[in-house]
Scaffold this motif. Structure first.
Motif, PDB file in Angstrom:
ATOM      1  N   VAL A   1       0.917  -1.217  -0.050  1.00 13.94           N
ATOM      2  CA  VAL A   1       0.131   0.046  -0.021  1.00 13.94           C
ATOM      3  C   VAL A   1       0.938   1.053  -0.085  1.00 13.94           C
ATOM      4  O   VAL A   1       2.035   1.200   0.701  1.00 13.94           O
ATOM      5  CB  VAL A   1      -0.843  -0.128   1.158  1.00 13.94           C
ATOM      6  CG1 VAL A   1      -1.621   1.323   1.315  1.00 13.94           C
ATOM      7  CG2 VAL A   1      -1.850  -1.158   1.181  1.00 13.94           C
ATOM      8  N   ILE A   2       0.440   2.230  -0.774  1.00 13.43           N
ATOM      9  CA  ILE A   2       1.205   3.347  -0.719  1.00 13.43           C
ATOM     10  C   ILE A   2       0.480   4.715  -0.055  1.00 13.43           C
ATOM     11  O   ILE A   2      -0.548   4.739  -0.110  1.00 13.43           O
ATOM     12  CB  ILE A   2       1.405   3.917  -2.273  1.00 13.43           C
ATOM     13  CG1 ILE A   2       2.042   2.954  -3.040  1.00 13.43           C
ATOM     14  CG2 ILE A   2       2.009   5.425  -2.416  1.00 13.43           C
ATOM     15  CD1 ILE A   2       2.149   3.282  -4.560  1.00 13.43           C
ATOM     16  N   MET A   3       1.300   5.281   0.892  1.00 13.23           N
ATOM     17  CA  MET A   3       0.677   6.434   1.611  1.00 13.23           C
ATOM     18  C   MET A   3       1.559   7.703   1.317  1.00 13.23           C
ATOM     19  O   MET A   3       2.510   7.859   0.250  1.00 13.23           O
ATOM     20  CB  MET A   3       1.123   6.322   3.085  1.00 13.23           C
ATOM     21  CG  MET A   3       0.197   5.211   3.774  1.00 13.23           C
ATOM     22  SD  MET A   3      -1.418   5.552   4.295  1.00 13.23           S
ATOM     23  CE  MET A   3      -0.884   6.881   5.398  1.00 13.23           C
ATOM     24  N   ASP A   4       1.136   8.649   1.836  1.00 15.28           N
ATOM     25  CA  ASP A   4       1.853  10.099   1.616  1.00 15.28           C
ATOM     26  C   ASP A   4       1.651  10.640   0.329  1.00 15.28           C
ATOM     27  O   ASP A   4       2.635  11.290  -0.399  1.00 15.28           O
ATOM     28  CB  ASP A   4       3.177  10.347   2.159  1.00 15.28           C
ATOM     29  CG  ASP A   4       3.250   9.670   3.269  1.00 15.28           C
ATOM     30  OD1 ASP A   4       2.700  10.326   4.500  1.00 15.28           O
ATOM     31  OD2 ASP A   4       4.089   8.402   3.845  1.00 15.28           O
ATOM     32  N   ASN A   5       0.570  10.489  -0.339  1.00 17.08           N
ATOM     33  CA  ASN A   5       0.149  10.889  -1.674  1.00 17.08           C
ATOM     34  C   ASN A   5      -0.312  12.264  -1.397  1.00 17.08           C
ATOM     35  O   ASN A   5      -1.363  12.467  -0.820  1.00 17.08           O
ATOM     36  CB  ASN A   5      -0.693  10.014  -2.478  1.00 17.08           C
ATOM     37  CG  ASN A   5      -1.012  10.877  -3.971  1.00 17.08           C
ATOM     38  OD1 ASN A   5      -0.985  11.841  -4.178  1.00 17.08           O
ATOM     39  ND2 ASN A   5      -1.296   9.724  -4.821  1.00 17.08           N
ATOM     40  N   PRO A   6       0.246  13.432  -2.035  1.00 17.07           N
ATOM     41  CA  PRO A   6      -0.376  14.796  -1.511  1.00 17.07           C
ATOM     42  C   PRO A   6      -1.513  15.182  -2.244  1.00 17.07           C
ATOM     43  O   PRO A   6      -2.459  15.993  -1.711  1.00 17.07           O
ATOM     44  CB  PRO A   6       0.774  15.717  -2.136  1.00 17.07           C
ATOM     45  CG  PRO A   6       1.597  14.905  -3.181  1.00 17.07           C
ATOM     46  CD  PRO A   6       1.492  13.703  -2.819  1.00 17.07           C
ATOM     47  N   TRP A   7      -2.275  14.219  -3.146  1.00 14.38           N
ATOM     48  CA  TRP A   7      -3.424  14.398  -3.910  1.00 14.38           C
ATOM     49  C   TRP A   7      -4.580  13.642  -3.261  1.00 14.38           C
ATOM     50  O   TRP A   7      -5.529  13.952  -3.610  1.00 14.38           O
ATOM     51  CB  TRP A   7      -3.307  14.145  -5.454  1.00 14.38           C
ATOM     52  CG  TRP A   7      -2.353  15.210  -5.967  1.00 14.38           C
ATOM     53  CD1 TRP A   7      -2.490  16.353  -6.599  1.00 14.38           C
ATOM     54  CD2 TRP A   7      -0.994  14.779  -6.541  1.00 14.38           C
ATOM     55  NE1 TRP A   7      -1.435  16.894  -7.420  1.00 14.38           N
ATOM     56  CE2 TRP A   7      -0.414  15.750  -7.213  1.00 14.38           C
ATOM     57  CE3 TRP A   7      -0.215  13.580  -6.306  1.00 14.38           C
ATOM     58  CZ2 TRP A   7       0.815  15.818  -7.839  1.00 14.38           C
ATOM     59  CZ3 TRP A   7       1.008  13.645  -6.786  1.00 14.38           C
ATOM     60  CH2 TRP A   7       1.736  14.892  -7.544  1.00 14.38           C
ATOM     61  N   GLU A   8      -4.000  12.678  -2.184  1.00 11.90           N
ATOM     62  CA  GLU A   8      -4.933  11.891  -1.587  1.00 11.90           C
ATOM     63  C   GLU A   8      -5.757  12.666  -0.496  1.00 11.90           C
ATOM     64  O   GLU A   8      -5.252  13.068   0.494  1.00 11.90           O
ATOM     65  CB  GLU A   8      -4.242  10.650  -1.191  1.00 11.90           C
ATOM     66  CG  GLU A   8      -5.024   9.507  -0.724  1.00 11.90           C
ATOM     67  CD  GLU A   8      -4.050   8.184  -0.834  1.00 11.90           C
ATOM     68  OE1 GLU A   8      -4.434   7.314  -1.081  1.00 11.90           O
ATOM     69  OE2 GLU A   8      -2.918   8.301  -0.019  1.00 11.90           O
ATOM     70  N   THR A   9      -6.976  12.325  -0.450  1.00  7.93           N
ATOM     71  CA  THR A   9      -7.717  12.966   0.633  1.00  7.93           C
ATOM     72  C   THR A   9      -8.234  11.858   1.687  1.00  7.93           C
ATOM     73  O   THR A   9      -7.863  10.755   1.433  1.00  7.93           O
ATOM     74  CB  THR A   9      -8.980  13.260  -0.081  1.00  7.93           C
ATOM     75  OG1 THR A   9      -9.870  12.219  -0.633  1.00  7.93           O
ATOM     76  CG2 THR A   9      -9.159  14.308  -1.202  1.00  7.93           C
ATOM     77  N   MET A  10      -8.671  12.271   2.715  1.00 12.55           N
ATOM     78  CA  MET A  10      -9.190  11.364   3.604  1.00 12.55           C
ATOM     79  C   MET A  10     -10.177  10.302   3.034  1.00 12.55           C
ATOM     80  O   MET A  10     -10.025   9.134   3.716  1.00 12.55           O
ATOM     81  CB  MET A  10      -9.745  12.059   5.035  1.00 12.55           C
ATOM     82  CG  MET A  10      -8.481  12.973   5.690  1.00 12.55           C
ATOM     83  SD  MET A  10      -7.295  12.015   6.381  1.00 12.55           S
ATOM     84  CE  MET A  10      -6.108  13.253   6.619  1.00 12.55           C
TER      85      MET A  10
END
Length: 556
Positions: free
Chosen positions: A399-408
């Motif tokens: 799983v990838i985290m810390d994507n600046p375009w990703e919302t809650m």
């Protein structure tokens, strides 16, 4: 051009390389900042090829984790000065020194290059994915840059330097002439991977940085075995595994991966970027390695997507592997390549573990990543694996985290997707890193998200604990192999429990990470004590005490 050295030229070259000793072939030293497992597939392949052609090679492994890198890029790894001097002395008298490394090792590669040039006075060539995608930047440090695969390129460059002929027109080898970059394009891809020898694991003229005494020492067979990874097995056992790559490239075009950028760079090449070795070639490497190192008890296929092979290849592989190797093995799959038939074939051959990329549960973010699978395909693939646990070991999903375009909301969709996947499984959580040349890095640059590449890319850690907000906490809880899904179900529902936990400050969620990691360590220690495996507990304590002693960290 076909080159083979039968005897050694002895003349010095115009680029300052020392002459080879009388009667000896030219020496190429390969230096590789590498993770602690010393896999270094590319450098080992180049060494084996050059030796087959009659050259001498020496490999210097500089292992060091990325674990101390900090978010914000303020941490810089620095090798001890004494170790750098030793590296340079090992390069003295060489015709050429090659460095190959990952983007996150750029600081360390620059330190090595500077020491080699100043102390040994030998020309240096950079290679690998980073150099291929950033040749102009690489030439700020190195004398030459290899754009593409290095086996034949280094052979030709060594011949030119040895004979004092022009070294500025070799395909794939970039350099500077009168201060201007000489762009020699991309080195054509090697069509037949079977034409290359197996990677060099001879440990002859191999050296490694000793993490305790900060010295360069010979890499003996015993020390090599110590560096091999331990992979999980039944009843909490761990097996020494030989790591192998059987292909080059990947069939996918994920926007966060440098493979699409490399594919685009070689778009005009008649050879497809994704290539596989034949089954007999793979078997020969494994048989040789296992004969030399009887301590090896498992095989880990390090290919990005082992399941991407045609069924015909996998069928031949399965037949040969269970006859000739007869060891448990480990590999990676993707939701679009995993099938019942392939799973059955590989399990019958000895596969005991498979890991798979999930990356996100948000269709919007998945489209940004260039991933083609749907949530339904991911769940179907995971349930297919789960049907075979046991005899398969519980899998891990990425799983990838810390994507600046990703919302809650995007993050909660990932948690909801993982909740549909049956336990037991583990999570490999990584932070999004904007590797140079990737589509997602270009997007971040265009939108101003990256304004300091050195700090935000080259020194960016792969893993930042996700427990900084509520969805991150839920993801972290899912990383525990047997965490009760009934609790996750409660935490996902709107209600008093969720309202109590949601919206807290980052330090509050960070406490869960501290407690969780302590519980994880205690559980592992308890299992080891129950099995009487005190040596592994002692080794773990020693690693914590040394705290990445291979390099000395400094603020940037």
């Amino acid at each position: 051009m076909s080159l083979h050295y039968a005897t050694a030229p002895t003349a010095s070259n115009a680029d300052g390389a020392s002459p080879s000793p009388m009667g000896l072939p030219p020496l190429v030293v390969l230096v590789t900042p590498t993770p602690p497992d010393l896999s270094a597939f590319g450098v080992r392949s180049i060494s084996a090829h050059l030796r087959r052609k009659g050259l001498r090679t020496r490999i210097i492994f500089l292992p060091g984790s990325l674990g101390l890198l900090k978010q914000g890029g303020t941490f810089v790894y620095r090798y001890p000065e004494a170790a750098l001097r030793q590296v340079a002395e090992h390069c003295r008298g060489a015709t050429l020194v090659g460095l190959s490394f990952m983007t996150n090792y750029l600081d360390r590669a620059a330190q090595c290059t500077r020491a080699i040039q100043e102390i040994a006075g030998v020309p240096v060539i950079w290679g690998g994915v980073h150099a291929t995608l950033r040749p102009e930047q690489a030439l700020e440090y190195a004398d030459y840059v290899c754009v593409g695969e290095g086996e034949e390129a280094l052979l030709e460059l060594t011949a030119a330097l040895t004979s004092q002929t022009a070294a500025d027109a070799i395909p794939g080898v970039w350099t500077k002439v009168d201060g201007r970059i000489r762009d020699n394009g991309c080195r054509p891809l090697i069509a037949d991977l079977d034409s290359l020898p197996a990677p060099d694991v001879s440990n002859v003229e191999h050296y490694v940085l000793d993490p305790i005494h900060e010295q360069i020492i010979p890499l003996t067979d015993a020390l090599y075995i110590d560096t091999l990874p331990l992979v999980p097995y039944y009843h909490n056992a761990r097996l020494k595994a030989y790591r192998i790559m059987t292909d080059r490239g990947c069939p996918h075009r994920c926007s966060y991966c440098n493979v699409p950028a490399l594919k685009d760079k070689f778009a005009g090449d008649a050879v497809p970027y994704f290539r596989s070795r034949s089954v007999p070639h793979v078997m020969a490497e494994l048989e040789d390695a296992l004969a030399r190192f009887p301590q090896i008890k498992a095989v880990q296929f390090f290919d990005d997507t082992f399941f991407a092979r045609p069924v015909t290849w996998l069928r031949e592989f399965a037949e040969q592997y269970k006859k000739r190797i007869k060891m448990p093995f480990y590999c990676q799959a993707s939701p679009t390549t995993l099938t019942q038939e392939k799973l059955r074939l590989l399990m019958d051959a000895g596969m005991v573990y498979v890991e798979m990329g999930v990356q996100t549960g948000s269709p919007r973010i998945r489209a940004m990543y260039g991933r083609k699978e749907s949530n339904a395909q991911i769940v179907a693939g995971a349930r297919l694996v789960h049907k075979h646990v046991p005899p398969l070991l519980p899998p891990h999903y990425h799983v990838i985290m810390d994507n600046p375009w990703e919302t809650m909301d995007d993050l909660m969709q990932t948690v909801q997707l993982l909740h549909q996947i049956p336990k037991p499984y583990g999570l490999a959580i990584s932070s999004l890193v904007f590797f140079p040349g990737t589509a997602i890095a270009r997007k971040a640059m265009q939108e101003g998200i990256i304004d300091d590449e050195e700090k935000q890319v080259f020194r960016q850690p792969f893993y930042i604990p996700p427990t900084r907000h509520y969805p991150g906490l839920l993801l972290y809880l899912q990383s525990f192999m047997h965490f009760p899904q009934s609790i996750i179900a409660v935490l996902l529902r709107e209600g008093p429990v969720r309202r109590l936990l949601e919206g807290r400050p980052a330090w509050f969620y960070g406490l869960f990470h501290v407690v969780g990691e302590a519980c994880r360590a205690v559980a592992k220690a308890w299992k080891l004590i129950a099995r009487g495996d005190i040596s592994r507990i002692r080794a773990w304590i020693d690693r914590q005490r040394r705290h990445d002693p291979v390099v000395a960290g400094r603020k940037g």
